[in-house]
Design an enzyme around this catalytic site. Structure first.
Site, PDB file in Angstrom:
ATOM      1  N   GLU A  62       0.834  -1.186   0.000  1.00  0.00           N
ATOM      2  CA  GLU A  62       0.000   0.000   0.000  1.00  0.00           C
ATOM      3  C   GLU A  62       0.877   1.248   0.000  1.00  0.00           C
ATOM      4  OE1 GLU A  62      -1.238   1.014   3.749  1.00  0.00           O
ATOM      5  OE2 GLU A  62      -2.504   2.676   3.120  1.00  0.00           O
TER       6      GLU A  62
ATOM      7  N   ASP B   6      -0.224  -0.440   5.961  1.00  0.00           N
ATOM      8  CA  ASP B   6       0.007   0.209   7.253  1.00  0.00           C
ATOM      9  C   ASP B   6      -1.061  -0.204   8.251  1.00  0.00           C
ATOM     10  OD1 ASP B   6       2.182   1.479   6.277  1.00  0.00           O
ATOM     11  OD2 ASP B   6       1.153   3.387   5.847  1.00  0.00           O
TER      12      ASP B   6
ATOM     13  N   ASP C 179      -2.801   1.625   9.941  1.00  0.00           N
ATOM     14  CA  ASP C 179      -3.706   2.744  10.229  1.00  0.00           C
ATOM     15  C   ASP C 179      -5.041   2.545   9.505  1.00  0.00           C
ATOM     16  OD1 ASP C 179      -3.138   3.181   7.600  1.00  0.00           O
ATOM     17  OD2 ASP C 179      -2.031   5.051   7.908  1.00  0.00           O
TER      18      ASP C 179
ATOM     19  N   ASP D 198      -6.397   3.899   6.789  1.00  0.00           N
ATOM     20  CA  ASP D 198      -6.327   3.692   5.338  1.00  0.00           C
ATOM     21  C   ASP D 198      -5.791   2.303   5.000  1.00  0.00           C
ATOM     22  OD1 ASP D 198      -7.414   6.011   4.618  1.00  0.00           O
ATOM     23  OD2 ASP D 198      -5.598   6.871   3.666  1.00  0.00           O
TER      24      ASP D 198
END
Ligand code: 28G
Length: 642
Positions: A430, A507, A509, A511
């Site tokens: 990503e 990640d 997180d 997103d």
């Protein structure tokens, strides 16, 4: 009790029995799949299945499952009661059933039990793996009780002696209460939600049966499952879970029998892309499909085209393509087979060829009967299929598989040098910067990098043509090389897969979570075989980089590891928290996330999906599209596979 005493007391016959049960305790995984929570829940399902068998024999209509505060599980049915008369070996039949190991481990071979008639298979396994087990049988106006510890009877009986009577009974039935042995299982806390869902599902598959779930651990009210509508109710239930999915046709149900195989199915059309097909054989969820599913698909295709011709909706020379007929189909197929064979990665794919013929014949015949009497229904279905065909890429009645190979080159894929799939890995990374770093840091010989940017399509609600229009998806499908399954026009070929590991690196997180969830959804819907085959992984980058004043740099992968590190080093070290893959340089990324010798990967398993997949509502969406959430959760729970 000493070993010698045991052997004396239970006689020569019992030695084999004790050895059989010991085999179960030595290799529990062979008999119940695993010693994790899944295997633990399996104990309940094994016992439950015996009660369901008694229902299938026409003798039981109520089953109650209770999870006790003391960690026990109890299953009670109102069947005939396990026979307690003295068996030829000189002991009550109940005792023989509870201590005799039938057939080999079912996770070990293709020999699955065939619900309906094979009473008691499985209960000896549960007995062997339980700290204690109590069997109460109501027969002849009496309640008999037998007790075991780790599979060994704790009630002494002389040869020919009946079980102790502990009371008077109204009616008949069996109640089995057991407490799993904590020396066998990783956890002895049953997953209540999965058991509850299983009971609900069983209610849909057996419309004459009532199942009660009583969880005394959370003190919630007991739940009663009775689904008189059967499979049609199941289809409606799946629909009700997802406000975005709208019914386009009424639900069609059919039932029939051929060659000793009974076939039940219910289906309707919804405004979804693709199909959702849930299937069972002898109440076992055939997650990987199989011959019965193929028979169903064939028959639907054949009938729809037959009526499209006879009602002059399309020319005699034309046919609707599988994709046109499949789009929006929501179906449940359930068969009972006298001798099913299961195949596939998770032994959930029906393999019997006669099931294909039986299902296809029954479905074709019943649909003719139904359509001939309900012209509005067939007109309605044909209109849906015609709309699908005209919306399909290229218009008309296209062949979707032609479209797939019209993909352009792989723009952004950084290929590996080797062409040996057994050695090659694909990293789906990503973010643009992380993708660049990964390209620099990788082992060029064996590792390919596919950077994925932005938010790829949500494959849930996209029409198939639009999914394929997406650049990222096209690059991914091209990179994999194995095509993909479309249910009907299936040209997926795992032998063409170019990578033995497909690793999602995102990640930790919001997103990253979003994108990896969408990727998993894509794989789940279009390439489930890769999940079944254990090819899909999640990269586990470290959360922290720590370095003491004197000493070497280390990477920590979770907060527990950090807490332990703190215990050792106090506050006397530098710490960097990684928020994303992009924060690492190429050599750090290699060392922590990509180097097969040091990285951590989590295998993404379908097993977890199967569990909650039992109630397809979970996979069909509720307010917070739980299919995505579910797959996410599972990816996190998946086993660490370093
Ligand atoms: C409560 C938890 C799990 C069961 C029965 C009922 C019979 C039975 C079970 O028979 C031996 C072998 C084939 C007939 C059958 C009772 C016929 C007459 C039964 C259960 C004898 C097993 N009377 N209910 N097993 N069969 N419920 N519930 O286990 O020939 S197991």
């Amino acid at each position: 009790m000493t070993e010698t005493k045991k052997r004396e007391e239970y006689g020569a016959d019992s030695i084999a029995v004790l050895e059989g049960l010991e085999a179960v305790r030595v290799r529990p995984g062979m008999y119940i799949g695993s010693t994790g929570v899944k295997g633990l829940n399996h104990l309940v399902y094994e016992i439950l299945d015996n009660s369901v068998d008694e229902h299938l024999a026409g003798k039981c209509s109520l089953i109650t499952v209770t999870l006790g505060k003391d960690g026990s599980a109890a299953v009670e049915d109102d069947g005939r009661g396990i026979p307690v008369d003295i068996h030829e070996k000189g002991y009550p039949a109940e005792r023989i059933i509870m201590t005799t190991l039938h057939a080999g481990g079912k996770f070990d071979s293709k020999s699955y039990k065939t619900s309906g008639g094979l009473h008691g298979v499985g209960s000896s396994v549960v007995n062997a793996l339980s700290k204690t087990m109590t069997v109460e049988v109501k027969r002849d106006g009496l309640i008999y009780r037998d007790e075991y510890a780790k599979g060994i009877p704790t009630v002494a009986l002389a040869r020919g002696e009946l079980l102790p009577v502990v009371g008077k009974a109204k009616g008949t039935g069996t109640k089995i209460t057991f407490t799993p042995d904590e020396t066998i299982f990783d956890t002895v806390e049953f997953k209540a939600e999965a058991i509850r869902d299983r009971l609900h599902e069983t209610a849909y598959l057996n419309p004459g049966l009532t199942l009660v779930f009583c969880n005394e651990r959370d003190g919630k009210e007991k739940e009663v499952f009775h689904e008189a509508e059967g499979l049609a109710g199941y289809v409606d239930f799946m629909l009700s879970g997802d406000p975005d999915t709208v019914r386009l046709s009424k639900t069609v149900t059919l039932h029939g029998e051929r060659d000793g195989i009974t076939v039940d199915a219910a289906f309707c059309y919804v405004n979804d892309y693709g199909e959702t097909l849930v299937s069972f054989c002898n109440n076992i969820n055939t997650v990987e499909g199989g011959t019965h599913v193929n028979g169903f698909k064939q028959a639907i295709s054949k009938s729809i085209n037959q009526y499209a011709h006879s009602l002059h909706k399309i020319k005699e020379s034309q046919n609707y393509q599988a994709g046109d007929i499949r789009q929006g189909l929501l179906a449940v197929v359930s068969i009972s087979h006298p001798a099913p064979r299961f195949d596939g990665q998770t032994k959930t794919k029906l393999d019997n060829n006669d099931a294909l013929n039986a299902v296809s014949t029954v479905v074709t015949q019943r649909l003719s009967y139904i359509f001939d009497r309900d012209t509005r229904l067939i007109e309605e279905l044909l209109k849906i299929v015609a709309t699908n065909a005209s919306n399909a890429p290229g218009g008309g009645a296209p062949n979707l598989s032609d479209k797939k190979f019209a993909f352009e080159g792989n723009g952004k894929l950084a290929r590996q040098e080797s062409s040996d799939p057994d050695k090659c890995e694909l990293f789906i990374v990503e973010g643009k910067s992380a993708g660049g770093t990964a390209k620099t840091g990788r082992d060029r010989k064996y590792q390919a990098i596919l950077p994925i940017r932005g938010k790829i399509l949500n494959v849930e609600k996209q029409k198939i043509g639009r999914v394929l229009d997406n650049e990222e998806i096209r690059a991914l499908v091209n990179a994999l090389g194995c095509g993909f399954s479309e249910g009907f026009g299936n040209d997926f070929d795992i032998k063409k897969l170019r990578y033995h590991k497909i690793i999602i690196a995102a990640d930790a997180d919001v997103d990253g979570g979003h994108i990896s969830t969408l990727l998993l959804t894509f794989f789940y819907r279009f390439l489930p075989e890769l999940i079944h085959a254990g090819k899909l992984f999640r990269a586990m980058p470290p959360l922290y980089r720590v370095k003491p004043k004197r000493g070497k740099t280390e990477y920590l992968y979770d907060d527990k590891a950090l807490a332990e590190y703190r215990k050792k080093h106090g506050t006397n070290f530098d710490i960097q928290r990684y928020k994303g893959l992009g924060e690492m340089d190429a050599s750090q990324l290699w060392e922590t996330t990509m180097d097969p010798r040091t990285r951590k990967l989590k295998k993404i398993t379908m097993d977890d999906v199967i569990d909650a997949n039992r109630m397809t509502s979970v996979l069909m969406g509720e307010e917070v599209p739980p299919r995505r959430k579910y797959i996410m959760d599972n990816a996190d729970k998946a086993n660490l596979d370093v």
